[in-house]
Design an enzyme around this catalytic site. Sequence first.
Site, PDB file in Angstrom:
ATOM      1  N   CYS A  22       0.833  -1.219   0.000  1.00  0.00           N
ATOM      2  CA  CYS A  22       0.000   0.000   0.000  1.00  0.00           C
ATOM      3  C   CYS A  22       0.859   1.258   0.000  1.00  0.00           C
ATOM      4  O   CYS A  22       0.625   2.169  -0.792  1.00  0.00           O
ATOM      5  CB  CYS A  22      -0.926  -0.020   1.213  1.00  0.00           C
ATOM      6  SG  CYS A  22      -1.878   1.493   1.367  1.00  0.00           S
ATOM      7  N   CYS A  44      -1.595   1.732  -3.031  1.00  0.00           N
ATOM      8  CA  CYS A  44      -2.604   2.784  -2.771  1.00  0.00           C
ATOM      9  C   CYS A  44      -2.026   4.188  -2.695  1.00  0.00           C
ATOM     10  O   CYS A  44      -2.565   5.114  -3.319  1.00  0.00           O
ATOM     11  CB  CYS A  44      -3.324   2.530  -1.453  1.00  0.00           C
ATOM     12  SG  CYS A  44      -3.483   0.826  -0.963  1.00  0.00           S
ATOM     13  N   LYS A  67      -0.172   5.485  -5.907  1.00  0.00           N
ATOM     14  CA  LYS A  67      -1.232   5.500  -6.943  1.00  0.00           C
ATOM     15  C   LYS A  67      -2.140   6.705  -6.761  1.00  0.00           C
ATOM     16  O   LYS A  67      -2.437   7.421  -7.713  1.00  0.00           O
ATOM     17  CB  LYS A  67      -2.017   4.181  -6.880  1.00  0.00           C
ATOM     18  CG  LYS A  67      -3.127   3.987  -7.860  1.00  0.00           C
ATOM     19  CD  LYS A  67      -4.481   4.553  -7.479  1.00  0.00           C
ATOM     20  CE  LYS A  67      -4.959   4.274  -6.089  1.00  0.00           C
ATOM     21  NZ  LYS A  67      -5.463   2.941  -5.844  1.00  0.00           N
ATOM     22  N   TYR A  72      -9.722  -3.132 -10.611  1.00  0.00           N
ATOM     23  CA  TYR A  72      -9.320  -1.898  -9.915  1.00  0.00           C
ATOM     24  C   TYR A  72      -8.103  -1.262 -10.583  1.00  0.00           C
ATOM     25  O   TYR A  72      -8.107  -0.098 -10.967  1.00  0.00           O
ATOM     26  CB  TYR A  72      -8.883  -2.226  -8.484  1.00  0.00           C
ATOM     27  CG  TYR A  72      -9.958  -2.514  -7.495  1.00  0.00           C
ATOM     28  CD1 TYR A  72     -10.379  -1.529  -6.614  1.00  0.00           C
ATOM     29  CD2 TYR A  72     -10.517  -3.783  -7.381  1.00  0.00           C
ATOM     30  CE1 TYR A  72     -11.337  -1.799  -5.648  1.00  0.00           C
ATOM     31  CE2 TYR A  72     -11.476  -4.059  -6.421  1.00  0.00           C
ATOM     32  CZ  TYR A  72     -11.878  -3.068  -5.562  1.00  0.00           C
ATOM     33  OH  TYR A  72     -12.812  -3.329  -4.615  1.00  0.00           O
ATOM     34  N   GLU A  87      -7.864   2.234 -12.754  1.00  0.00           N
ATOM     35  CA  GLU A  87      -7.192   3.376 -12.119  1.00  0.00           C
ATOM     36  C   GLU A  87      -6.017   3.846 -12.989  1.00  0.00           C
ATOM     37  O   GLU A  87      -5.867   5.031 -13.270  1.00  0.00           O
ATOM     38  CB  GLU A  87      -6.725   2.981 -10.716  1.00  0.00           C
ATOM     39  CG  GLU A  87      -7.928   2.753  -9.786  1.00  0.00           C
ATOM     40  CD  GLU A  87      -7.556   2.347  -8.376  1.00  0.00           C
ATOM     41  OE1 GLU A  87      -6.412   1.909  -8.142  1.00  0.00           O
ATOM     42  OE2 GLU A  87      -8.425   2.470  -7.488  1.00  0.00           O
ATOM     43  N   HIS A 124     -26.699  22.368   0.608  1.00  0.00           N
ATOM     44  CA  HIS A 124     -26.768  22.877  -0.763  1.00  0.00           C
ATOM     45  C   HIS A 124     -25.748  23.997  -0.987  1.00  0.00           C
ATOM     46  O   HIS A 124     -25.559  24.822  -0.106  1.00  0.00           O
ATOM     47  CB  HIS A 124     -28.185  23.412  -0.998  1.00  0.00           C
ATOM     48  CG  HIS A 124     -28.430  23.817  -2.406  1.00  0.00           C
ATOM     49  ND1 HIS A 124     -28.511  22.911  -3.440  1.00  0.00           N
ATOM     50  CD2 HIS A 124     -28.599  25.045  -2.959  1.00  0.00           C
ATOM     51  CE1 HIS A 124     -28.727  23.572  -4.563  1.00  0.00           C
ATOM     52  NE2 HIS A 124     -28.770  24.859  -4.302  1.00  0.00           N
ATOM     53  N   GLU A 177     -25.616  16.058  -1.582  1.00  0.00           N
ATOM     54  CA  GLU A 177     -27.019  16.297  -1.189  1.00  0.00           C
ATOM     55  C   GLU A 177     -27.969  15.384  -1.968  1.00  0.00           C
ATOM     56  O   GLU A 177     -29.086  15.112  -1.524  1.00  0.00           O
ATOM     57  CB  GLU A 177     -27.411  17.760  -1.367  1.00  0.00           C
ATOM     58  CG  GLU A 177     -27.525  18.222  -2.803  1.00  0.00           C
ATOM     59  CD  GLU A 177     -27.939  19.697  -2.929  1.00  0.00           C
ATOM     60  OE1 GLU A 177     -28.916  20.086  -2.275  1.00  0.00           O
ATOM     61  OE2 GLU A 177     -27.270  20.443  -3.681  1.00  0.00           O
TER      62      GLU A 177
HETATM   63  P1  NDP Z   1      -9.058  -7.351  -9.964  1.00  0.00           P
HETATM   64  O1  NDP Z   1      -9.433  -8.630  -9.336  1.00  0.00           O
HETATM   65  O2  NDP Z   1      -9.765  -6.110  -9.559  1.00  0.00           O
HETATM   66  O3  NDP Z   1      -9.243  -7.468 -11.550  1.00  0.00           O
HETATM   67  C1  NDP Z   1      -8.581  -8.459 -12.271  1.00  0.00           C
HETATM   68  C2  NDP Z   1      -8.916  -8.312 -13.728  1.00  0.00           C
HETATM   69  O4  NDP Z   1      -8.086  -9.198 -14.478  1.00  0.00           O
HETATM   70  C3  NDP Z   1     -10.344  -8.658 -14.060  1.00  0.00           C
HETATM   71  O5  NDP Z   1     -10.772  -7.817 -15.090  1.00  0.00           O
HETATM   72  C4  NDP Z   1     -10.247 -10.112 -14.524  1.00  0.00           C
HETATM   73  O6  NDP Z   1     -11.209 -10.441 -15.509  1.00  0.00           O
HETATM   74  C5  NDP Z   1      -8.859 -10.161 -15.150  1.00  0.00           C
HETATM   75  N1  NDP Z   1      -8.166 -11.436 -14.985  1.00  0.00           N
HETATM   76  C6  NDP Z   1      -8.078 -12.166 -13.852  1.00  0.00           C
HETATM   77  N2  NDP Z   1      -7.333 -13.255 -14.058  1.00  0.00           N
HETATM   78  C7  NDP Z   1      -6.907 -13.215 -15.344  1.00  0.00           C
HETATM   79  C8  NDP Z   1      -6.104 -14.050 -16.141  1.00  0.00           C
HETATM   80  N3  NDP Z   1      -5.572 -15.182 -15.682  1.00  0.00           N
HETATM   81  N4  NDP Z   1      -5.893 -13.690 -17.425  1.00  0.00           N
HETATM   82  C9  NDP Z   1      -6.421 -12.551 -17.928  1.00  0.00           C
HETATM   83  N5  NDP Z   1      -7.194 -11.735 -17.198  1.00  0.00           N
HETATM   84  C10 NDP Z   1      -7.428 -12.046 -15.927  1.00  0.00           C
HETATM   85  O7  NDP Z   1      -7.483  -7.255  -9.788  1.00  0.00           O
HETATM   86  P2  NDP Z   1      -6.446  -6.050  -9.852  1.00  0.00           P
HETATM   87  O8  NDP Z   1      -5.185  -6.659 -10.323  1.00  0.00           O
HETATM   88  O9  NDP Z   1      -6.999  -4.872 -10.556  1.00  0.00           O
HETATM   89  O10 NDP Z   1      -6.293  -5.662  -8.307  1.00  0.00           O
HETATM   90  C11 NDP Z   1      -5.921  -6.645  -7.356  1.00  0.00           C
HETATM   91  C12 NDP Z   1      -6.559  -6.383  -6.016  1.00  0.00           C
HETATM   92  O11 NDP Z   1      -5.938  -5.249  -5.429  1.00  0.00           O
HETATM   93  C13 NDP Z   1      -8.034  -6.036  -6.103  1.00  0.00           C
HETATM   94  O12 NDP Z   1      -8.830  -7.177  -5.987  1.00  0.00           O
HETATM   95  C14 NDP Z   1      -8.234  -5.105  -4.936  1.00  0.00           C
HETATM   96  O13 NDP Z   1      -8.659  -5.847  -3.828  1.00  0.00           O
HETATM   97  C15 NDP Z   1      -6.884  -4.517  -4.669  1.00  0.00           C
HETATM   98  N6  NDP Z   1      -6.858  -3.104  -5.105  1.00  0.00           N
HETATM   99  C16 NDP Z   1      -7.702  -2.214  -4.516  1.00  0.00           C
HETATM  100  C17 NDP Z   1      -7.718  -0.901  -4.910  1.00  0.00           C
HETATM  101  C18 NDP Z   1      -8.672   0.052  -4.274  1.00  0.00           C
HETATM  102  O14 NDP Z   1      -9.194  -0.255  -3.211  1.00  0.00           O
HETATM  103  N7  NDP Z   1      -8.948   1.205  -4.872  1.00  0.00           N
HETATM  104  C19 NDP Z   1      -6.822  -0.412  -5.941  1.00  0.00           C
HETATM  105  C20 NDP Z   1      -5.985  -1.425  -6.518  1.00  0.00           C
HETATM  106  C21 NDP Z   1      -6.009  -2.714  -6.099  1.00  0.00           C
HETATM  107  P3  NDP Z   1     -12.755 -10.753 -15.229  1.00  0.00           P
HETATM  108  O15 NDP Z   1     -13.103 -10.197 -13.887  1.00  0.00           O
HETATM  109  O16 NDP Z   1     -13.490 -10.061 -16.315  1.00  0.00           O
HETATM  110  O17 NDP Z   1     -12.865 -12.222 -15.270  1.00  0.00           O
END
Ligand code: NDP
Length: 447
Positions: free
Chosen positions: A43, A48, A51, A179, A183, A436, A441
């Site tokens: 993080c 986080c 980012k 996510y 982002e 307001h 709101e």
């Molecule tokens: P996410 O789980 O959010 O998204 C993963 C994405 O990759 C999805 O679109 C998924 O597709 C795709 N995917 C998963 N596995 C594969 C694969 N083997 N091959 C190709 N595509 C794949 O993961 P992130 O990497 O974006 O983030 C990881 C974690 O970090 C999040 O779950 C979150 O908990 C945390 N995080 C939180 C943030 C916040 O709170 N703002 C910011 C950044 C990270 P599909 O779903 O369509 O199947």
Amino acid sequence: MMPYDYDLFVLGAGSGGTRASRVAAAHGARVAVAEEYRVGGTCVIRGCVPKKLLVYGAHFAEDLKDARRFGWDVPDDLHFDWDRLRTNVLAEVDRLNAAYTDTLNNNGVTILHARAEVTGPHSVRLSTGEEITAERILVAVGAHPAIPDFPGNEHGITSNEAFHLPAIPKRILIAGAGYIANEFAGIFHQFGAHVIIMNRTQEILRGYEIALRDRLLQISLMKGLEFRFDAKFEHIEKHEDCLTVHMTNHEPATVDCVMFATGRIPNTTGLGLEAAGVELDNGAVKVDADNRSTCPSIFAIGDVTNRIQLTPIAIREGQAFADSFYGNKPTRVDYGCVPSAVFSHPPIAQVGMTESEARQKLGSVKVYSSDFRPMKNVLAGRNERALYKMVCDGDTDRIVGLHLIGPDAPEIIQGAAVAVKAGLTKADFDATVALHPTMAEELVLLR
Ligand code: NDP
């Protein structure tokens, strides 16, 4: 006679490990924490925090453009200096790294800058060769980016490297649509890159309220981001100064950078856990409600357990563990109504159930929404609408879900999440006088 070197040995000084170490030590425990990279963890060092600073930096691109409509003379030849932003962000990361280190030192926690591996229920071995014993071991080693397996994947980067790029790529393909993908798509786009989001399915941000995902998709398309859905990697071809990405169902894409944002994998490989009797589930440490693994003296918190991968959850788990075992205050984390946000452009924030989850769970639901153009966007001539959606239990009127997309949505949801968590009803919101003019709101004016 003290039978063990320490009362508690923590693997990993990220958000969860630091909180557990500091609180256990404050409760009087003798604590050591091993960190192989930098105190602060994902993080603070490569997640986080940096980012969010990039999100702030990126937002100026739109703000400076909009400023003209608010009377400011902004030159046409605006220049963005990535070197300066990157240097400043990394300096802030250094400051936080030092602050976290000070906190541990000030609480009497021994920091060991080494990798540690578990060698038994009460023992670990450091990469320096030293063997250490402890009454309890806490695994808080987090997770790392998953990289799909296909020829040429070595040419891509992950979010870890994004913070250190020598220059902003002119064209970037981001794999995944969760996510991190959304982002960073916003960040790179605002810094002037042409962004392609490529995902294996037809969805972005699976799990979020569908109306908000659609809105983000529409706005992103309007801004010029490109989406490739139902696309799987075939191979990446490296040329002298660019990459060609071959994928299923689409023409190849030629870009300067490929970034994988395809989920994260718990860091359990080579940690010696199985030998100590710790069971894993799909690579994640299996734990009970007290964070205890299948080995009674080994515990785990945070992303390595694959419950909810969010920093504030890891921190709560660390606090609950330390209070339970060293503060004589048994505590368990309540995983209900956890708010979350995607810091996309514009951001999305939510708490509770989506409409479809609520329909499946409760049967009868009432949905209220407001689809509006924020005042600032109207004057700026920016055609971006916000969307707020409230999901209520049809029988009791209790709010079970709140979903926002629009400027400052994460700031707004944090306050509103208190009300949702407290079980308030739509009538309670309606009884609150609007403030307001604000965007928030709309929450008390929903129809
Ligand atoms: P996410 O789980 O959010 O998204 C993963 C994405 O990759 C999805 O679109 C998924 O597709 C795709 N995917 C998963 N596995 C594969 C694969 N083997 N091959 C190709 N595509 C794949 O993961 P992130 O990497 O974006 O983030 C990881 C974690 O970090 C999040 O779950 C979150 O908990 C945390 N995080 C939180 C943030 C916040 O709170 N703002 C910011 C950044 C990270 P599909 O779903 O369509 O199947």
